[in-house]
Design a protein around this motif. Structure first.
Motif: not given
Length: 620
Positions: A100, A103, A106, A109, A301, A385, A389
Motif C-alpha cells: 500500500s 503505491k 508512486n 508495489p 493491482e 486497489l 486504500s
C-alpha cells in the motif's frame, strides 16, 4: 500582594556571614572539553571503556555499533519462540502495508516488499531496540511522492523516478548516519510535541484524501496534495464514481476499524487487528477473482514478478546509535532496490504486544517477506486497489490524535495554536510547506522563550522565610522598601535588552504603587538569580546598566543565589568589585534580612560590612 510590617531579628543570623563562593578558575581547554562533553555526550557512552584493556575495548566498540554481538550469545530457544510469533504477526501487517505504501509513493508495489526485507535485517544487527519493527511508513512515502513528483513523472519516466527514489533514500541514510556519528541527534528535540502532533495529523489527513481516488474508483486524479485541489478533483468527476468500489472500500474500512476497536478494548486480542490488513487483501483478492469485479469498475493491482526481478537484479535506547542504525539500513536498502524505511509506530506496537524478546522478530518478518517475494506474489494479481486504500486510511486515522489536540487546548493555548498551524500548513499547503511551518514554529518558540524570559515579583510567605511569586501566592507579603525580582532564564545577548527594560518597568510600577498608597519609599532591588544558569558578556553589560539605573534613582542593587558559572563570569568581568561582594547573598531570605536590618537599624550610608560586623558582635 499585601504590604505588612514584618518582624526581623535585631541582626542577621550566623549564616549571613557566609558569602557566595567564587569557584576556582579552570584552564580554557579543560572548560571547553567539559562543555563539549556535556553537549555531545550527555549520556557518557565512553564510560564503559574506562579502565579496560585494549582487547576488551575492541569488543565493547564492536558491541556498541553491532548490538547483536552483545545479546546473541545469551539468546535462548524460549526467546526464539516469542520472536517467531512476533515476527509472523508483524509480517502479516508489513506485507499489505508495504504494498500500500509503495503505491502511495508512486513506486512499484514490489518495492514495498523489498523494503520490508533488507532494512529489517540490517537493523536487527545494528539497532538497539528490542521492540522496533522496521518498514515503510505512509508519511515518508507521501513526502517522497510529493517531492520527486515535481521533478519527474512516475508514469512517463518510471525508471528515472525509481532511481531518484533510491538516490533520495541513500542520501537520507547518509544524513541519518552522519547525525548519529556526530552526536547531533539532539537536533530532533527542536520539534516540539505540539508541532509533531499537528504535522502528523495533517500528513495523515492528506494521505487519507489521496486515497479517495482508490475508494471512488477514479482513473484520473490531481497531483496536488492540498485539500482544495483534492476536493476539486473529486467533485468535478462525480460521473466517474464507481459505486461498486465505494461499497467495497467502505466495507473493508469498517472491518479494519472494527478490528482495531476490538483490539484496543481487549489487548490480548491484538492479533485480530494485526492480521486484519492481510485478511482484507486475501478476501478482496478472492472476491475480485470469483466475481470478476475488475470488469465492473474495481481496479486491481497487477504485480509482474518476473519483470520486477529482471529490473532489480542490478532498553536504554541510544538516540544517536539508533540514527546510525537507521542511516546504515537506508544506505544498504538504497543499494538493494528499497526506498525509505524507519520504525512505524503501529507495527512496533504490534511487535511489542506480540511479546517479542529481541530484534530476531525483524529477521523472522524479513524471512516471511522473502517467502512472499519468491512464491506468493502472483497471488496479489487480483488485489483490488480499494482494499489497499482502505488499509492506508485505517492506518492513517490512528495518527490523527484529536485527544492530544484537545489536551493541548486545555493545558496550553499557545501550544494548540502551534499544533493547528502545522496541521493547516500541511492540509491547505503541502507536506513540504507543512514541514517548513512545523520546523519554523518550533524554532520560533525556542527563540521566544530565550528572548522573552519570565520575570516575577516575589513576596514573603507568612510565618516563613520562603519567597514566592506573588501572582501564584496572593497571600505573599511585599517587604517595605524592598522589591524582589526573579529572573527565570539564563541571561544572553538575545534577552539582555528585554530584561533591562523589564526590570526598569518593574521598578517604575513599584514606585508608582508606593506613591499612590503613601507607603515608605523603595530602597533596595533584590535580583533572585536562582534560575539563571548562565550569563554572557551582553548579560553582564545589562547588569552594569541596571546598576547605573538603580544608582541614579538612589537605590541599591542586591543579588541573591547566583550559580557557579554566573559568579565566575561576574568575577572575571569585575562586576563583583563594582557591586561589592557584600551585596551578594546565598538566599533571598538572607538578602531581605540584611536589607531590612539596614533599613531599620543602621545609620544612613552604612555599608553591609557594618551589618556583618554588628552580626559578629551579637554572635560573640
Amino acid at each position: 500582594m499585601g504590604n505588612v510590617d514584618l518582624v526581623y531579628p535585631t541582626a542577621p543570623t550566623v549564616e549571613c556571614a557566609h558569602r557566595v563562593a567564587i569557584p576556582p578558575s579552570q584552564p580554557f581547554f579543560s572548560s571547553l572539553k567539559s562543555s563539549l562533553k556535556e553537549t555531545f555526550f550527555p549520556d557518557d557512552p565512553l564510560r564503559q571503556f574506562k579502565n579496560q584493556p585494549v582487547s576488551r575495548r575492541l569488543v565493547l566498540g564492536l558491541q556498541y555499533f553491532m548490538p547483536i554481538l552483545e545479546w546473541a550469545p545469551r539468546y535462548t530457544f524460549d526467546f526464539f519462540k516469542s520472536d517467531l510469533v512476533s515476527g509472523i504477526t508483524i509480517a502479516s501487517l508489513a506485507i499489505p502495508q508495504g504494498i500500500s505504501y509503495a503505491k502511495l509513493a508512486n513506486l512499484p508495489p514490489i518495492l514495498g516488499l523489498y523494503s520490508s526485507f533488507v532494512p529489517p535485517l540490517v537493523y536487527a544487527m545494528m539497532g538497539s531496540s528490542r521492540d522496533l519493527a522496521v518498514g515503510t511508513v505512509a508519511v515518508a512515502s507521501l513526502l517522497m511522492a510529493s517531492m520527486l513528483g515535481k521533478e519527474v513523472s512516475a508514469i512517463e519516466n518510471p525508471k528515472l523516478y525509481m532511481h531518484l527514489a533510491f538516490t533520495a533514500t541513500f542520501f537520507a541514510g547518509v544524513f541519518q548516519a552522519a547525525l548519529g556519528f556526530l552526536r547531533l541527534g539532539f537536533i530532533v528535540d527542536f520539534l516540539s510535541h505540539a508541532t509533531i502532533v499537528g504535522f502528523m495529523a495533517g500528513a495523515a489527513t492528506v494521505v487519507c484524501l489521496q486515497q479517495l481516488k482508490g475508494i471512488l474508483g477514479l482513473q484520473h486524479f490531481t497531483t496536488g496534495t492540498d485539500l482544495v485541489s483534492v476536493m476539486r478533483s473529486v467533485f468535478t468527476q462525480t460521473h466517474q464514481w464507481k459505486w461498486e468500489s465505494v461499497v467495497l472500500g467502505c466495507c473493508f474500512l469498517f472491518y479494519l476499524l472494527l478490528t482495531r476497536y476490538l483490539s484496543k478494548r481487549r489487548p490480548k486480542f491484538f492479533w485480530i487487528s494485526a492480521a486484519a490488513p492481510l485478511t482484507s487483501v486475501i478476501l478482496g483478492s478472492l472476491l475480485v477473482y470469483l466475481t470478476h469485479a475488475e470488469k465492473h469498475g474495481v481496479q486491481v493491482e497487477g504485480i509482474a514478478v518476473g519483470r520486477s526481478f529482471a529490473m532489480f537484479k542490478n532498553y536504554h535506547i541510544d538516540g544517536n546509535k539508533e540514527m546510525i542504525a537507521f542511516g546504515m539500513m537506508n544506505i544498504a536498502g538504497s543499494c538493494t532496490s528499497c526506498y525509505l524505511t524507519t520504525g512505524p509506530f503501529s507495527r512496533s506496537a504490534v511487535n511489542y504486544n506480540a511479546g517479542c524478546k529481541t530484534a530476531v522478530s525483524n529477521m523472522v518478518m524479513a524471512m516471511a517477506v522473502m517467502i512472499t517475494l519468491l512464491f506468493l506474489t502472483p497471488l496479489f494479481h487480483y488485489t483490488p486497489l480499494v482494499v489497499l486504500s482502505s488499509i492506508i486510511i485505517s492506518a492513517m486515522l490512528g495518527l490523527i490524535d484529536y485527544e492530544a489536540a484537545l489536551h493541548l487546548w486545555q493545558v496550553d493555548k499557545i501550544d494548540f495554536c502551534v499544533c493547528m498551524g502545522a496541521y493547516l500548513g500541511v492540509v491547505f499547503g503541502s507536506v513540504e510547506i507543512g514541514l517548513v511551518i512545523a520546523v519554523a514554529i518550533s524554532i520560533l518558540r525556542v527563540l521566544l522563550f530565550v528572548a522573552r524570559p519570565r520575570t516575577s515579583v516575589l513576596g514573603n510567605i507568612p510565618n516563613s522565610m520562603i519567597y514566592r511569586n506573588v501572582d501564584q501566592y496572593p497571600d505573599a507579603n511585599s517587604i517595605p522598601g524592598i522589591l524582589i525580582l526573579q529572573i527565570d532564564a539564563p541571561i544572553y545577548f538575545a534577552n539582555s535588552g528585554y530584561l533591562r527594560e523589564r526590570i526598569s518597568r518593574w521598578i517604575d510600577d513599584e514606585e508608582d504603587r508606593l506613591k499612590q498608597s503613601g507607603e515608605s519609599s523603595l530602597q533596595y532591588i533584590i535580583l533572585d538569580f536562582s534560575a539563571v544558569g548562565s550569563i554572557d558578556t551582553s548579560g553582564i553589560s545589562m547588569l552594569e546598566e541596571v546598576k547605573k539605573i538603580v544608582d541614579r534613582r538612589g537605590l541599591k542593587l542586591v543579588l541573591a543565589n547566583p550559580g557557579s558559572v554566573v559568579m565566575k563570569k561576574l568575577d572575571r568581568s569585575k562586576f563583583i568589585d563594582l557591586i561589592g561582594q557584600e551585596w551578594i547573598y546565598l538566599t533571598v531570605g538572607e538578602a531581605v534580612g540584611a536589607c531590612n536590618f539596614m533599613l531599620h537599624t543602621c545609620k544612613p550610608g552604612a555599608t553591609n560590612v557594618d551589618v556583618d560586623a554588628h552580626a559578629r558582635e551579637n554572635i560573640v
